[in-house]
Design a protein around this motif. Structure first.
Motif, PDB file in Angstrom:
ATOM      1  N   ILE A 102      41.640  40.197  42.749  1.00 45.58           N
ATOM      2  CA  ILE A 102      41.837  38.744  42.693  1.00 45.58           C
ATOM      3  C   ILE A 102      42.908  38.326  43.704  1.00 45.58           C
ATOM      4  N   SER A 167      32.911  42.983  43.725  1.00 41.22           N
ATOM      5  CA  SER A 167      33.910  42.263  42.938  1.00 41.22           C
ATOM      6  C   SER A 167      34.710  41.316  43.831  1.00 41.22           C
ATOM      7  N   HIS A 170      32.644  38.325  44.580  1.00 40.74           N
ATOM      8  CA  HIS A 170      32.634  37.443  43.404  1.00 40.74           C
ATOM      9  C   HIS A 170      33.887  36.560  43.391  1.00 40.74           C
ATOM     10  N   TRP A 171      35.075  37.163  43.576  1.00 43.62           N
ATOM     11  CA  TRP A 171      36.317  36.398  43.507  1.00 43.62           C
ATOM     12  C   TRP A 171      36.473  35.465  44.698  1.00 43.62           C
ATOM     13  N   LEU A 184      42.011  31.956  35.381  1.00 46.20           N
ATOM     14  CA  LEU A 184      41.142  33.114  35.573  1.00 46.20           C
ATOM     15  C   LEU A 184      40.479  33.601  34.300  1.00 46.20           C
TER      16      LEU A 184
END
Length: 185
Positions: A102, A167, A170-171, A184
């Motif tokens: 993230i 991932s 996605h973020w 989040l």
């Protein structure tokens, strides 16, 4: 949890967060063993420097018992303005849960907006988790006497088809669709 830029008012939060790190996490982050962070370093970390440096953190809203989940920073290279050194610190109890990804997504977006096209991370030989993570994102690796220099091009199309890269994709998409300081949860 909230993702947001680090602010000068976060100074005590940073001091508390670094005090809570295990000796191993401190060593992997700073390549040395100590229990306190230099106040000058904290001042530099908290001050945004017009595209030369940025820091982002993940905090738990309304929870003063935990100073933060993690933080990440980049520092633009003085030799090549399209490159920046990047680093992350994630609280021991939150490691392995995606906080680094993230933070990388937030730094990626911030860096691209300021003309940075590559991140360079310096990773100790013994930090197998970070070496594996950077490699799974497609970072080029060059070995040095005590560790690795991992270079990641900030080009989403160049990311490999791995779970770590998926991932990150996605973020990146989540952040592009979110307001500033997204929740989040």
């Amino acid at each position: 949890m909230i993702l947001r830029p680090l602010l000068p008012d976060d100074r005590e939060r940073i001091i508390d967060a670094f005090k809570r790190l295990s000796p191993e996490s401190t060593y992997f982050r700073f390549w040395t063993r100590f229990r306190g962070v230099n106040p000058t370093f904290i001042d530099k970390l908290c001050a945004e420097d017009q595209g030369q440096h940025a820091s982002w953190i993940i905090v738990i809203q309304d929870n003063d018992d935990v100073p933060g989940v993690g933080g990440g920073s980049f520092w633009r290279s003085g030799e090549d303005v399209s490159m920046a050194e990047v680093s992350f610190t994630v609280a021991d109890e939150f490691q392995g849960q995606g906080a680094g990804t993230i933070l990388l997504a937030a730094l990626w977006e911030h860096a691209l907006a300021t003309g940075i096209r590559q991140f360079v991370a310096h990773v100790l030989d013994a930090n197998h988790v970070m070496i594996t993570w950077w490699s799974s994102l497609g970072a080029a690796a060059v070995q040095h006497p005590h560790g690795w220099e991992m270079t990641l091009t900030l080009d989403e199309a160049a990311l490999p088809d791995t779970s770590a890269a998926n991932s990150l994709r996605h973020w990146l998409a989540f952040l592009r669709a979110s307001p500033p300081e997204p929740h989040l949860e």
